[in-house]
Design a protein around this motif. Sequence first.
Motif, PDB file in Angstrom:
ATOM      1  N   THR A 119       0.813  -1.220   0.000  1.00  0.00           N
ATOM      2  CA  THR A 119       0.000   0.000   0.000  1.00  0.00           C
ATOM      3  C   THR A 119       0.848   1.273   0.000  1.00  0.00           C
ATOM      4  N   LYS A 120       2.156   1.101  -0.198  1.00  0.00           N
ATOM      5  CA  LYS A 120       3.092   2.230  -0.192  1.00  0.00           C
ATOM      6  C   LYS A 120       3.001   3.052   1.091  1.00  0.00           C
ATOM      7  N   GLY A 121       2.848   2.340   2.187  1.00  0.00           N
ATOM      8  CA  GLY A 121       2.861   2.982   3.495  1.00  0.00           C
ATOM      9  C   GLY A 121       1.533   3.526   3.962  1.00  0.00           C
ATOM     10  N   SER A 122       0.469   3.395   3.152  1.00  0.00           N
ATOM     11  CA  SER A 122      -0.824   3.980   3.545  1.00  0.00           C
ATOM     12  C   SER A 122      -1.617   3.088   4.493  1.00  0.00           C
ATOM     13  N   LYS A 123      -1.344   1.786   4.495  1.00  0.00           N
ATOM     14  CA  LYS A 123      -2.023   0.847   5.384  1.00  0.00           C
ATOM     15  C   LYS A 123      -0.979  -0.036   6.057  1.00  0.00           C
ATOM     16  N   SER A 124      -1.369  -0.603   7.186  1.00  0.00           N
ATOM     17  CA  SER A 124      -0.435  -1.460   7.913  1.00  0.00           C
ATOM     18  C   SER A 124      -1.213  -2.523   8.673  1.00  0.00           C
ATOM     19  N   LEU A 125      -0.485  -3.328   9.422  1.00  0.00           N
ATOM     20  CA  LEU A 125      -1.134  -4.337  10.263  1.00  0.00           C
ATOM     21  C   LEU A 125      -2.034  -3.682  11.298  1.00  0.00           C
ATOM     22  N   ASP A 126      -1.738  -2.451  11.686  1.00  0.00           N
ATOM     23  CA  ASP A 126      -2.624  -1.708  12.600  1.00  0.00           C
ATOM     24  C   ASP A 126      -4.054  -1.708  12.091  1.00  0.00           C
ATOM     25  N   ASP A 127      -4.214  -1.465  10.791  1.00  0.00           N
ATOM     26  CA  ASP A 127      -5.555  -1.380  10.211  1.00  0.00           C
ATOM     27  C   ASP A 127      -6.263  -2.723  10.253  1.00  0.00           C
ATOM     28  N   VAL A 128      -5.511  -3.791  10.074  1.00  0.00           N
ATOM     29  CA  VAL A 128      -6.097  -5.129  10.152  1.00  0.00           C
ATOM     30  C   VAL A 128      -6.557  -5.419  11.578  1.00  0.00           C
ATOM     31  N   MET A 129      -5.721  -5.109  12.536  1.00  0.00           N
ATOM     32  CA  MET A 129      -6.054  -5.393  13.932  1.00  0.00           C
ATOM     33  C   MET A 129      -7.291  -4.614  14.379  1.00  0.00           C
ATOM     34  N   LYS A 130      -7.342  -3.335  14.012  1.00  0.00           N
ATOM     35  CA  LYS A 130      -8.498  -2.532  14.403  1.00  0.00           C
ATOM     36  C   LYS A 130      -9.765  -3.033  13.716  1.00  0.00           C
ATOM     37  N   ALA A 131      -9.671  -3.383  12.441  1.00  0.00           N
ATOM     38  CA  ALA A 131     -10.851  -3.873  11.708  1.00  0.00           C
ATOM     39  C   ALA A 131     -11.336  -5.193  12.294  1.00  0.00           C
ATOM     40  N   MET A 132     -10.414  -6.078  12.673  1.00  0.00           N
ATOM     41  CA  MET A 132     -10.820  -7.353  13.255  1.00  0.00           C
ATOM     42  C   MET A 132     -11.404  -7.169  14.652  1.00  0.00           C
ATOM     43  N   TYR A 133     -10.885  -6.218  15.405  1.00  0.00           N
ATOM     44  CA  TYR A 133     -11.467  -5.902  16.711  1.00  0.00           C
ATOM     45  C   TYR A 133     -12.906  -5.446  16.561  1.00  0.00           C
ATOM     46  N   LEU A 134     -13.150  -4.548  15.597  1.00  0.00           N
ATOM     47  CA  LEU A 134     -14.509  -4.057  15.374  1.00  0.00           C
ATOM     48  C   LEU A 134     -15.421  -5.169  14.867  1.00  0.00           C
ATOM     49  N   GLN A 135     -14.868  -6.078  14.048  1.00  0.00           N
ATOM     50  CA  GLN A 135     -15.671  -7.204  13.569  1.00  0.00           C
ATOM     51  C   GLN A 135     -16.101  -8.095  14.735  1.00  0.00           C
ATOM     52  N   ASP A 161      -9.243 -18.385  11.297  1.00  0.00           N
ATOM     53  CA  ASP A 161      -8.006 -18.073  10.579  1.00  0.00           C
ATOM     54  C   ASP A 161      -8.320 -17.524   9.195  1.00  0.00           C
ATOM     55  N   ALA A 162      -9.319 -18.122   8.546  1.00  0.00           N
ATOM     56  CA  ALA A 162      -9.694 -17.681   7.202  1.00  0.00           C
ATOM     57  C   ALA A 162     -10.221 -16.254   7.211  1.00  0.00           C
ATOM     58  N   GLU A 163     -10.967 -15.882   8.246  1.00  0.00           N
ATOM     59  CA  GLU A 163     -11.494 -14.522   8.344  1.00  0.00           C
ATOM     60  C   GLU A 163     -10.370 -13.513   8.554  1.00  0.00           C
ATOM     61  N   PHE A 164      -9.405 -13.881   9.375  1.00  0.00           N
ATOM     62  CA  PHE A 164      -8.283 -12.958   9.604  1.00  0.00           C
ATOM     63  C   PHE A 164      -7.499 -12.763   8.310  1.00  0.00           C
ATOM     64  N   LYS A 165      -7.239 -13.837   7.607  1.00  0.00           N
ATOM     65  CA  LYS A 165      -6.518 -13.760   6.340  1.00  0.00           C
ATOM     66  C   LYS A 165      -7.290 -12.905   5.338  1.00  0.00           C
ATOM     67  N   ALA A 166      -8.603 -13.104   5.256  1.00  0.00           N
ATOM     68  CA  ALA A 166      -9.430 -12.348   4.316  1.00  0.00           C
ATOM     69  C   ALA A 166      -9.387 -10.853   4.618  1.00  0.00           C
ATOM     70  N   LYS A 167      -9.403 -10.511   5.900  1.00  0.00           N
ATOM     71  CA  LYS A 167      -9.350  -9.088   6.273  1.00  0.00           C
ATOM     72  C   LYS A 167      -7.994  -8.487   5.896  1.00  0.00           C
ATOM     73  N   ALA A 168      -6.930  -9.228   6.125  1.00  0.00           N
ATOM     74  CA  ALA A 168      -5.598  -8.739   5.751  1.00  0.00           C
ATOM     75  C   ALA A 168      -5.490  -8.559   4.240  1.00  0.00           C
ATOM     76  N   GLU A 169      -6.108  -9.460   3.483  1.00  0.00           N
ATOM     77  CA  GLU A 169      -6.098  -9.342   2.017  1.00  0.00           C
ATOM     78  C   GLU A 169      -6.925  -8.152   1.560  1.00  0.00           C
ATOM     79  N   SER A 170      -8.058  -7.939   2.212  1.00  0.00           N
ATOM     80  CA  SER A 170      -8.916  -6.815   1.850  1.00  0.00           C
ATOM     81  C   SER A 170      -8.214  -5.479   2.080  1.00  0.00           C
ATOM     82  N   ILE A 171      -7.510  -5.364   3.180  1.00  0.00           N
ATOM     83  CA  ILE A 171      -6.846  -4.099   3.513  1.00  0.00           C
ATOM     84  C   ILE A 171      -5.578  -3.891   2.694  1.00  0.00           C
TER      85      ILE A 171
END
Length: 598
Positions: free
Chosen positions: A410-426, A436-446
């Motif tokens: 993402t050229k620095g615009s997104k990071s693992l932070d965004d995945v963690m926050k999105a999964m927390y909200l989910q 595991d599949a849901e976590f992977k899917a969220k990381a791929e989406s971001i």
Amino acid sequence: MNIKKIVWTLLVLILPFLAAEAQVKISYEVSFKEPQAHYAVVKMDLSGLSKTYIDVKMPVWAPGSYLIREFSKSVEGFTASAGKTPLKVEKLKKNTWRIYSGKEKAIKINYSVYAFEVSIRTPFVDASHAFLSPTGIFMYPDDQLALGSTVKIVPFKGWDKVSTGLEPVAGRLFTYTAKNFDILYDSPIEVGNQDVFEFMAAGVKHEVAMYGGGNYNAEQLKADMPKIVEQITAMYGENPNRHYTFIVHNLSKGSGGLEHLNSTVLGVARDSYGTEAGYNGFLGLVAHEYHHLWNVKRLRPVALGPFDYENENYTTDLWIAEGFTSYYKNKFMLRAGYVTPDEFAGALISSVAGILNTPGAKIESAAASSFDAWIKYYRPTENSNNSTISYYSKGEVIGLLLDLEILHATKGSKSLDDVMKAMYLQCKTTGKGYTDAEFKAKAESISGIDLSGFWAKYVNGVTPVEYAKYFGFAGIKVQDENAGNNTPYLGTATKEINGHVVITAVSRDSGAWTDGLNVGDEVISVDGVSAEPALERMSAVLDKKVGDAITFKVKRDFLDKEIKVTLKANPNVKLVPSVDSSITEDQRMVLKSWMGLK
């Protein structure tokens, strides 16, 4: 009879039973008649009973510590009564007692717990204090984990403080309430004369209960601990608690922590606060355990809640739950200003080297390590380093790699932070944990990229870490100084025991492994020279070349043996970083975002 009448009839029959069950009430009283002998005395009152018997159970493990610990082994003197009338009790299995209550609506249960294991996971009582790890203290009625309860603590004479994350009952000294057993079992209790201080951070009141003394400075901690809290809260956008309790056991030696819903228990060496390394080690422990408020307690694998307290709760995702928490400890310490960017990168490079230098990393995947935590992680053997990998250390490295992968994509615009926050909200929205599949899917989406290959290599596989590639995303060169050195390597660890040099570990595929040196061998001599404790550093080993043979005289099971070992090349890496002088703008953006640089 039509369907409506059938349903109505069933409701008429069932509702009285449900109402009776809903009226069951539970209260506990814990006292300490003989703390010097390490006993907690528990009284458990049950009322609103409707059946002729009730089964009560003791948990067999503590959430957050994935090992069957058999807490019922410490229970003594179990009795039950209705008023002054003793009731028949039958033990059905290791952790289950059946009480024949007949027509009685209310019964009293009494038992004692022997508590003398120094651990953040188990109860401990002595003349100076009591630590109540709830799964080792409180029993629960079978199939009624949703019931609320009250807990009254009766401190021993001279003790005047109780520290816990449980909600206090207004107007009742040292009395607390829990809405259900998941909350009760997630709320440790410290009783004694602990040093207590408070601070506010992220709008939340925090209590710190220090047992055991130590060279800590409470005013300094009140200034520094909030910075950790604020950084973690900022990442997730909210703090899930109204109050939080740190229970800190300062002992002659110790390290580690156990997370809870709105508290934690930390084990710390009491004299470790006086050095920069020791103090930062404590703050890093705070960062790790506090992060668990989100990662594990709320952002959690689907298997980790609601809990089965009688059996193993299997998940393949402890590499996320614990490993990512270890990775973020470094990030939060950097963001709070307690480590420099160079120290941050250096610590993670050391972690990568640690994985590459662990033979078990070629045998066990992160997912398998997570699943087998119940039988391997807490039960290490002399061969564990050869056959297993820690989901903490491998997960930390996977967190690093995934973070850099997302930043690069993402050229620095997104990071693992965004995945963690999105999964927390989910997890917050759905009220359940992730797969595991849901976590992977969220990381791929971001990230916008397919991570199937990444998962196959690093999560489910044992591919060696491509450290040059990933650190290169941030413009950091990492090289192996040992590459091509062809340094001789024996492959043993030794310890001096009562003046004897004893082998304590043998590394897979080393010369010692191949030619048959064993753990437990007492080494008498090396090529005729008396053995020294640091066996690998003896000149009889260091002065040799790869391919040379060395004669070891050892004593095994009181018998003398002579074993020839042919030295092999040292397989371990020594990673050294440097700044890439030709860093690109994309790499610079990744580096700045990763480290929070301006």
